[in-house]
Design a protein around this motif. Structure first.
Motif, PDB file in Angstrom:
ATOM      1  N   LEU A   2       1.011  -1.138  -0.020  1.00 29.63           N
ATOM      2  CA  LEU A   2      -0.270  -0.016  -0.321  1.00 29.63           C
ATOM      3  C   LEU A   2       0.779   1.460   0.290  1.00 29.63           C
ATOM      4  O   LEU A   2       0.743   2.339  -0.712  1.00 29.63           O
ATOM      5  CB  LEU A   2      -1.222  -0.132   1.057  1.00 29.63           C
ATOM      6  N   PHE A   3       1.955   1.574   0.418  1.00 28.19           N
ATOM      7  CA  PHE A   3       3.323   2.209   0.930  1.00 28.19           C
ATOM      8  C   PHE A   3       3.483   2.772  -0.263  1.00 28.19           C
ATOM      9  O   PHE A   3       3.788   3.930  -0.657  1.00 28.19           O
ATOM     10  CB  PHE A   3       3.550   2.113   2.007  1.00 28.19           C
ATOM     11  N   ASN A   4       4.140   1.666  -0.917  1.00 25.61           N
ATOM     12  CA  ASN A   4       4.578   1.718  -2.409  1.00 25.61           C
ATOM     13  C   ASN A   4       3.581   2.217  -3.061  1.00 25.61           C
ATOM     14  O   ASN A   4       3.850   2.124  -4.736  1.00 25.61           O
ATOM     15  CB  ASN A   4       5.435   0.490  -2.154  1.00 25.61           C
ATOM     16  N   HIS A   5       2.515   2.100  -3.368  1.00 21.85           N
ATOM     17  CA  HIS A   5       1.650   3.080  -4.086  1.00 21.85           C
ATOM     18  C   HIS A   5       1.403   4.451  -4.075  1.00 21.85           C
ATOM     19  O   HIS A   5       0.472   4.489  -4.692  1.00 21.85           O
ATOM     20  CB  HIS A   5       0.356   2.125  -4.001  1.00 21.85           C
ATOM     21  N   LEU A   6       1.390   4.763  -2.553  1.00 23.56           N
ATOM     22  CA  LEU A   6       1.252   6.198  -2.525  1.00 23.56           C
ATOM     23  C   LEU A   6       2.757   7.053  -2.702  1.00 23.56           C
ATOM     24  O   LEU A   6       3.913   6.138  -2.712  1.00 23.56           O
ATOM     25  CB  LEU A   6       1.088   5.947  -0.653  1.00 23.56           C
ATOM     26  N   SER A   7       2.260   8.102  -3.164  1.00 19.89           N
ATOM     27  CA  SER A   7       3.304   8.945  -3.597  1.00 19.89           C
ATOM     28  C   SER A   7       4.309   9.582  -2.078  1.00 19.89           C
ATOM     29  O   SER A   7       3.089  10.029  -0.739  1.00 19.89           O
ATOM     30  CB  SER A   7       2.327  10.397  -4.424  1.00 19.89           C
ATOM     31  N   ALA A   8       5.535   9.668  -2.126  1.00 19.61           N
ATOM     32  CA  ALA A   8       5.944  10.129  -0.949  1.00 19.61           C
ATOM     33  C   ALA A   8       6.655  11.517  -1.464  1.00 19.61           C
ATOM     34  O   ALA A   8       7.452  11.844  -0.631  1.00 19.61           O
ATOM     35  CB  ALA A   8       7.542   9.255  -1.119  1.00 19.61           C
ATOM     36  N   ASP A   9       6.223  12.473  -2.524  1.00 21.60           N
ATOM     37  CA  ASP A   9       6.812  13.184  -2.702  1.00 21.60           C
ATOM     38  C   ASP A   9       6.473  14.197  -1.682  1.00 21.60           C
ATOM     39  O   ASP A   9       7.204  15.514  -1.330  1.00 21.60           O
ATOM     40  CB  ASP A   9       6.390  14.337  -4.221  1.00 21.60           C
ATOM     41  N   GLN A  10       5.497  14.320  -1.300  1.00 20.46           N
ATOM     42  CA  GLN A  10       4.559  14.613   0.210  1.00 20.46           C
ATOM     43  C   GLN A  10       4.389  13.948   1.731  1.00 20.46           C
ATOM     44  O   GLN A  10       3.469  13.870   1.262  1.00 20.46           O
ATOM     45  CB  GLN A  10       3.414  16.192  -0.227  1.00 20.46           C
ATOM     46  N   PRO A  11       5.687  13.940   2.362  1.00 23.69           N
ATOM     47  CA  PRO A  11       5.759  13.574   3.362  1.00 23.69           C
ATOM     48  C   PRO A  11       3.992  13.521   4.241  1.00 23.69           C
ATOM     49  O   PRO A  11       3.524  12.633   5.252  1.00 23.69           O
ATOM     50  CB  PRO A  11       6.854  13.532   4.347  1.00 23.69           C
ATOM     51  N   SER A  12       3.601  14.579   4.533  1.00 34.26           N
ATOM     52  CA  SER A  12       2.898  15.435   5.341  1.00 34.26           C
ATOM     53  C   SER A  12       1.331  14.663   4.983  1.00 34.26           C
ATOM     54  O   SER A  12       0.784  14.306   4.944  1.00 34.26           O
ATOM     55  CB  SER A  12       2.614  16.385   5.034  1.00 34.26           C
ATOM     56  N   THR A  13       1.200  13.893   3.583  1.00 32.72           N
ATOM     57  CA  THR A  13      -0.052  13.644   2.875  1.00 32.72           C
ATOM     58  C   THR A  13      -0.049  11.916   3.455  1.00 32.72           C
ATOM     59  O   THR A  13      -1.316  11.538   3.370  1.00 32.72           O
ATOM     60  CB  THR A  13      -0.346  13.558   2.235  1.00 32.72           C
ATOM     61  N   LEU A  14       1.137  11.247   3.403  1.00 30.68           N
ATOM     62  CA  LEU A  14       1.422   9.630   3.736  1.00 30.68           C
ATOM     63  C   LEU A  14       0.094   9.333   4.689  1.00 30.68           C
ATOM     64  O   LEU A  14      -0.669   7.981   4.488  1.00 30.68           O
ATOM     65  CB  LEU A  14       2.708   9.157   3.793  1.00 30.68           C
ATOM     66  N   ILE A  15       0.183   9.581   6.572  1.00 34.64           N
ATOM     67  CA  ILE A  15      -0.782   8.961   7.122  1.00 34.64           C
ATOM     68  C   ILE A  15      -2.345   9.649   6.749  1.00 34.64           C
ATOM     69  O   ILE A  15      -2.437   8.643   6.655  1.00 34.64           O
ATOM     70  CB  ILE A  15       0.042   9.872   8.225  1.00 34.64           C
TER      71      ILE A  15
END
Length: 289
Positions: free
Chosen positions: A223-236
């Motif tokens: 799941l994490f690898n399908h989410l964009s990590a460009d903006q860490p504040s959006t991950l959680i």
């Protein structure tokens, strides 16, 4: 882009910069962010069934100069107000060791004192990560807790951070409160700006997918690898939204806590350098530890 869940909007605070020698945290609901020297942190915690207090305990601390940032998660057996006293004692232990670079010795001391202060048959899994910006080293110790995930700044995929092989020793790295003389291993990782570490309690990986299966660590990584990590504040927010859509019982089933940290190139403010010796001396004179 996934919109932020209403729950997080209600809990969200503005970015904080906890003072040096401060220990922040507890076992209540929160969604907070922190900007410290060398590291940015986002922390989400939600007690089971939206109770006022949960069994997940979280603490952040900063040493006298701001060069050591320590993060602790503990998943205590039980829920609610019964954990409050233990949360208070863990805060005191974090303060006593606030200037110590080595988290392994802290963890062993935490375990000894946790065993003494905890109620009968009460135990906790826990993970402590300490970032020492002087050497660019992230040190991790675990007590029966799920391994964290790590992602490098070069764009590599998220993967599990393997804790030292010595954790397979049957006499070491056991949950807090089970054995007063347990030994704990320490994994030291050299990091650079942009590297990220994600720690979580088992309420996250025990949530269910849309197919009714348990998410598990592998599911979380995927799941994490399908989410964009460009903006860490959006991950959680994105992760919480996804789990809530897949698992209708997520809120009622267990406490859930996650901590994301990202290494930055932010330096120690001159004022913190200047005041460090005085803060250190005052801490030695404290009577509430």
């Amino acid at each position: 882009m996934t919109s932020q869940p209403d729950e997080l909007k209600a809990l969200e605070t503005t970015a904080q910069r906890p003072a040096c020698m401060e220990v922040w945290g507890g076992n209540e609901a929160t969604y907070s962010s922190f900007a410290k020297a060398g590291i940015d942190i986002w922390l989400y915690s939600r007690p089971c069934d939206n109770d006022a207090r949960g069994g997940d305990v979280y603490y952040l601390s900063s040493c006298a100069s701001g060069r050591i940032t320590r993060m602790m998660l503990a998943d205590v057996a039980g829920h609610g107000d019964g954990v409050a006293d233990l949360a208070h004692d863990l805060r005191l232990l974090m303060r006593q060791h606030i200037n110590a670079i080595n988290p392994r010795r802290l963890f062993e001391d935490v375990n000894k004192q946790f065993t003494k202060i905890s109620a009968a048959d009460r135990f906790a899994t826990s993970i402590i990560s300490s970032y020492f910006m002087t050497t660019g080293t992230l040190s991790v110790c675990s007590a029966g807790h799920p391994d964290p995930l790590i992602r490098r700044a070069d764009g590599s995929a998220w993967e599990m951070l393997e804790i030292d092989e010595d954790r397979n020793n049957m006499f070491g790295d056991v949950p807090l409160g089970l054995d007063e003389v347990s030994a704990y291993t320490q994994t030291d990782v050299r990091v650079q700006p942009g590297d990220m570490l994600f720690c979580f309690t088992d309420g996250i990986i025990e949530s269910t997918t849309a197919k009714g299966d348990m998410l598990g660590v592998e599911g979380l990584i995927a799941l994490f690898n399908h989410l964009s990590a460009d903006q860490p504040s959006t991950l959680i927010p994105a992760l919480v939204s996804h789990i809530q859509q897949s698992d209708a019982n997520f809120v009622e089933s267990d406490d859930a806590t996650m901590l994301l940290c990202r290494i930055s190139d932010r330096s120690v403010p001159f004022s913190d350098n200047l005041a460090a010796p005085l803060r250190w001396a005052k801490n030695l004179l404290r009577t509430d530890q």
